[in-house]
Design a protein around this motif. Structure first.
Motif, PDB file in Angstrom:
ATOM      1  N   ILE A   1       0.841  -1.203   0.000  1.00 52.03           N
ATOM      2  CA  ILE A   1       0.000   0.000   0.000  1.00 52.03           C
ATOM      3  C   ILE A   1       0.877   1.255   0.000  1.00 52.03           C
ATOM      4  O   ILE A   1       0.620   2.211  -0.737  1.00 52.03           O
ATOM      5  CB  ILE A   1      -0.955  -0.006   1.225  1.00 52.03           C
ATOM      6  CG1 ILE A   1      -2.028  -1.094   1.041  1.00 52.03           C
ATOM      7  CG2 ILE A   1      -1.599   1.359   1.439  1.00 52.03           C
ATOM      8  CD1 ILE A   1      -2.866  -1.380   2.284  1.00 52.03           C
ATOM      9  N   ALA A   2       1.927   1.252   0.816  1.00 51.65           N
ATOM     10  CA  ALA A   2       2.827   2.409   0.889  1.00 51.65           C
ATOM     11  C   ALA A   2       3.480   2.678  -0.478  1.00 51.65           C
ATOM     12  O   ALA A   2       3.582   3.835  -0.911  1.00 51.65           O
ATOM     13  CB  ALA A   2       3.904   2.178   1.948  1.00 51.65           C
ATOM     14  N   ARG A   3       3.883   1.604  -1.152  1.00 50.35           N
ATOM     15  CA  ARG A   3       4.493   1.780  -2.487  1.00 50.35           C
ATOM     16  C   ARG A   3       3.471   2.330  -3.477  1.00 50.35           C
ATOM     17  O   ARG A   3       3.781   3.177  -4.308  1.00 50.35           O
ATOM     18  CB  ARG A   3       5.064   0.449  -2.995  1.00 50.35           C
ATOM     19  CG  ARG A   3       6.365   0.052  -2.301  1.00 50.35           C
ATOM     20  CD  ARG A   3       7.027  -1.143  -2.964  1.00 50.35           C
ATOM     21  NE  ARG A   3       6.226  -2.353  -2.914  1.00 50.35           N
ATOM     22  CZ  ARG A   3       6.147  -3.155  -1.849  1.00 50.35           C
ATOM     23  NH1 ARG A   3       6.818  -2.871  -0.744  1.00 50.35           N
ATOM     24  NH2 ARG A   3       5.405  -4.246  -1.881  1.00 50.35           N
ATOM     25  N   GLN A   4       2.248   1.847  -3.366  1.00 49.96           N
ATOM     26  CA  GLN A   4       1.187   2.322  -4.263  1.00 49.96           C
ATOM     27  C   GLN A   4       0.924   3.814  -4.032  1.00 49.96           C
ATOM     28  O   GLN A   4       0.753   4.585  -4.976  1.00 49.96           O
ATOM     29  CB  GLN A   4      -0.086   1.516  -3.985  1.00 49.96           C
ATOM     30  CG  GLN A   4      -0.925   1.304  -5.218  1.00 49.96           C
ATOM     31  CD  GLN A   4      -2.250   0.632  -4.906  1.00 49.96           C
ATOM     32  OE1 GLN A   4      -2.413  -0.019  -3.869  1.00 49.96           O
ATOM     33  NE2 GLN A   4      -3.200   0.782  -5.779  1.00 49.96           N
ATOM     34  N   LEU A   5       0.910   4.216  -2.769  1.00 50.13           N
ATOM     35  CA  LEU A   5       0.680   5.626  -2.435  1.00 50.13           C
ATOM     36  C   LEU A   5       1.812   6.511  -2.948  1.00 50.13           C
ATOM     37  O   LEU A   5       1.593   7.637  -3.374  1.00 50.13           O
ATOM     38  CB  LEU A   5       0.561   5.792  -0.911  1.00 50.13           C
ATOM     39  CG  LEU A   5      -0.755   5.321  -0.286  1.00 50.13           C
ATOM     40  CD1 LEU A   5      -0.588   5.127   1.213  1.00 50.13           C
ATOM     41  CD2 LEU A   5      -1.881   6.314  -0.571  1.00 50.13           C
ATOM     42  N   ALA A   6       3.033   5.989  -2.888  1.00 48.33           N
ATOM     43  CA  ALA A   6       4.205   6.784  -3.290  1.00 48.33           C
ATOM     44  C   ALA A   6       4.330   6.879  -4.809  1.00 48.33           C
ATOM     45  O   ALA A   6       5.005   7.767  -5.321  1.00 48.33           O
ATOM     46  CB  ALA A   6       5.470   6.167  -2.696  1.00 48.33           C
TER      47      ALA A   6
ATOM     48  N   GLU B   1       2.939   7.431  -8.728  1.00 38.67           N
ATOM     49  CA  GLU B   1       2.132   8.523  -9.304  1.00 38.67           C
ATOM     50  C   GLU B   1       0.731   8.047  -9.700  1.00 38.67           C
ATOM     51  O   GLU B   1      -0.114   8.846 -10.070  1.00 38.67           O
ATOM     52  CB  GLU B   1       2.851   9.081 -10.544  1.00 38.67           C
ATOM     53  CG  GLU B   1       4.194   9.733 -10.238  1.00 38.67           C
ATOM     54  CD  GLU B   1       4.059  10.968  -9.356  1.00 38.67           C
ATOM     55  OE1 GLU B   1       3.286  11.867  -9.715  1.00 38.67           O
ATOM     56  OE2 GLU B   1       4.716  11.021  -8.292  1.00 38.67           O
ATOM     57  N   GLU B   2       0.525   6.736  -9.642  1.00 35.30           N
ATOM     58  CA  GLU B   2      -0.758   6.210 -10.118  1.00 35.30           C
ATOM     59  C   GLU B   2      -1.883   6.457  -9.120  1.00 35.30           C
ATOM     60  O   GLU B   2      -1.641   6.594  -7.932  1.00 35.30           O
ATOM     61  CB  GLU B   2      -0.626   4.699 -10.370  1.00 35.30           C
ATOM     62  CG  GLU B   2       0.302   4.368 -11.519  1.00 35.30           C
ATOM     63  CD  GLU B   2       0.840   2.950 -11.422  1.00 35.30           C
ATOM     64  OE1 GLU B   2       0.078   2.070 -10.980  1.00 35.30           O
ATOM     65  OE2 GLU B   2       2.014   2.750 -11.783  1.00 35.30           O
ATOM     66  N   GLU B   3      -3.110   6.471  -9.644  1.00 38.57           N
ATOM     67  CA  GLU B   3      -4.262   6.661  -8.754  1.00 38.57           C
ATOM     68  C   GLU B   3      -4.381   5.447  -7.837  1.00 38.57           C
ATOM     69  O   GLU B   3      -4.216   4.314  -8.257  1.00 38.57           O
ATOM     70  CB  GLU B   3      -5.544   6.839  -9.563  1.00 38.57           C
ATOM     71  CG  GLU B   3      -6.738   7.104  -8.669  1.00 38.57           C
ATOM     72  CD  GLU B   3      -7.953   7.626  -9.410  1.00 38.57           C
ATOM     73  OE1 GLU B   3      -8.975   6.930  -9.375  1.00 38.57           O
ATOM     74  OE2 GLU B   3      -7.885   8.718 -10.003  1.00 38.57           O
TER      75      GLU B   3
ATOM     76  N   GLN C   1     -13.953  11.335  -4.455  1.00 40.73           N
ATOM     77  CA  GLN C   1     -12.696  12.078  -4.265  1.00 40.73           C
ATOM     78  C   GLN C   1     -11.692  11.331  -3.382  1.00 40.73           C
ATOM     79  O   GLN C   1     -10.575  11.800  -3.180  1.00 40.73           O
ATOM     80  CB  GLN C   1     -12.992  13.436  -3.617  1.00 40.73           C
ATOM     81  CG  GLN C   1     -13.786  14.382  -4.490  1.00 40.73           C
ATOM     82  CD  GLN C   1     -14.197  15.630  -3.724  1.00 40.73           C
ATOM     83  OE1 GLN C   1     -13.503  16.078  -2.817  1.00 40.73           O
ATOM     84  NE2 GLN C   1     -15.328  16.192  -4.083  1.00 40.73           N
ATOM     85  N   ILE C   2     -12.089  10.177  -2.845  1.00 39.34           N
ATOM     86  CA  ILE C   2     -11.217   9.480  -1.884  1.00 39.34           C
ATOM     87  C   ILE C   2      -9.825   9.170  -2.456  1.00 39.34           C
ATOM     88  O   ILE C   2      -8.826   9.512  -1.826  1.00 39.34           O
ATOM     89  CB  ILE C   2     -11.913   8.226  -1.301  1.00 39.34           C
ATOM     90  CG1 ILE C   2     -13.041   8.670  -0.348  1.00 39.34           C
ATOM     91  CG2 ILE C   2     -10.919   7.338  -0.564  1.00 39.34           C
ATOM     92  CD1 ILE C   2     -13.873   7.535   0.234  1.00 39.34           C
ATOM     93  N   PRO C   3      -9.702   8.557  -3.657  1.00 37.23           N
ATOM     94  CA  PRO C   3      -8.344   8.250  -4.152  1.00 37.23           C
ATOM     95  C   PRO C   3      -7.461   9.491  -4.260  1.00 37.23           C
ATOM     96  O   PRO C   3      -6.285   9.470  -3.893  1.00 37.23           O
ATOM     97  CB  PRO C   3      -8.608   7.628  -5.530  1.00 37.23           C
ATOM     98  CG  PRO C   3      -9.985   7.068  -5.432  1.00 37.23           C
ATOM     99  CD  PRO C   3     -10.738   8.033  -4.558  1.00 37.23           C
ATOM    100  N   GLU C   4      -8.053  10.571  -4.738  1.00 35.18           N
ATOM    101  CA  GLU C   4      -7.330  11.846  -4.876  1.00 35.18           C
ATOM    102  C   GLU C   4      -6.911  12.375  -3.498  1.00 35.18           C
ATOM    103  O   GLU C   4      -5.792  12.846  -3.307  1.00 35.18           O
ATOM    104  CB  GLU C   4      -8.296  12.839  -5.527  1.00 35.18           C
ATOM    105  CG  GLU C   4      -7.657  13.921  -6.342  1.00 35.18           C
ATOM    106  CD  GLU C   4      -8.740  14.804  -6.961  1.00 35.18           C
ATOM    107  OE1 GLU C   4      -8.712  16.006  -6.695  1.00 35.18           O
ATOM    108  OE2 GLU C   4      -9.621  14.264  -7.675  1.00 35.18           O
ATOM    109  N   ALA C   5      -7.835  12.270  -2.542  1.00 34.67           N
ATOM    110  CA  ALA C   5      -7.551  12.744  -1.180  1.00 34.67           C
ATOM    111  C   ALA C   5      -6.396  11.953  -0.567  1.00 34.67           C
ATOM    112  O   ALA C   5      -5.543  12.514   0.127  1.00 34.67           O
ATOM    113  CB  ALA C   5      -8.805  12.610  -0.307  1.00 34.67           C
TER     114      ALA C   5
END
Length: 195
Positions: free
Chosen positions: A79-84, A86-88, A168-172
């Protein structure tokens, strides 16, 4: 065993009825781990694993305990890698509260996320309380935990407004991650003005 297989086993374990009623199921645990991955303060592994289960699960063996805990740690890293990146961000559920919000996976995910926030509330709101509160709003709305408060009750009673917030959750999440981990990369508008 592949990561996908490990996740399947973790999901079966977390979604089983044997766990404590306050333990987080798989979707809620994903939200919880997402919040922990965003938080600027690292929460010790033992502490967040114990909090996730509410009480010690009845493992069939030490090997099962090791596997479940290792998969949780691996999922948090994923999850941390996904957040870091650039992808949604990809949630493990639909961005939809359905006709029965209390039974929806998204509500569970948002509640799990807020549990993660509550674990280190001060760290979340330390530096930029207003911005963090604003960015958390879609998740707070999704969680239903704040519906007693007038401003949330208004949103909850307006299905269209609620849906607008939820999408808006993914963007937030991306914005919160940047705010907590790379504050210098915030949009120029948010940077403090130098006098």
């Amino acid at each position: 065993m592949s990561f996908a297989e490990q996740l399947t086993r973790l999901q079966a374990f977390l979604d089983a009825d044997e766990l404590h009623e306050e333990a987080l199921d798989y979707v809620a645990a994903h939200g919880y781990l997402t919040a922990l991955s965003i938080c600027s303060e690292e929460v010790p592994e033992r502490e967040w694993i114990d909090a996730l289960f509410a009480e010690e699960p009845h493992y069939t063996s030490d090997a099962q305990r090791t596997e479940i805990e290792a998969t949780l740690v691996a999922l948090k890293g994923h999850i941390a890698r996904q957040l870091a990146s650039e992808e949604e961000f990809d949630l493990p559920c639909e961005l939809d509260l359905t006709d029965e919000p209390d039974d929806s996976d998204l509500r569970g995910w948002c509640i799990g996320f807020m549990e993660g926030v509550f674990l280190r509330e001060e760290a979340w709101f330390d530096n930029s309380e207003d911005e963090v509160s604003e960015m958390l709003l879609p998740i707070m709305v999704g969680s239903g935990l704040f519906d007693e408060q007038p401003e949330f009750a208004d949103i909850a009673s307006d299905a269209n407004l609620q849906d607008d917030m939820i999408v808006q959750i993914p963007e937030a999440l991306s914005a919160l991650f940047l705010l907590q981990h790379a504050p210098d990369e915030k949009p120029a508008v948010l940077k403090p003005r130098r006098h």
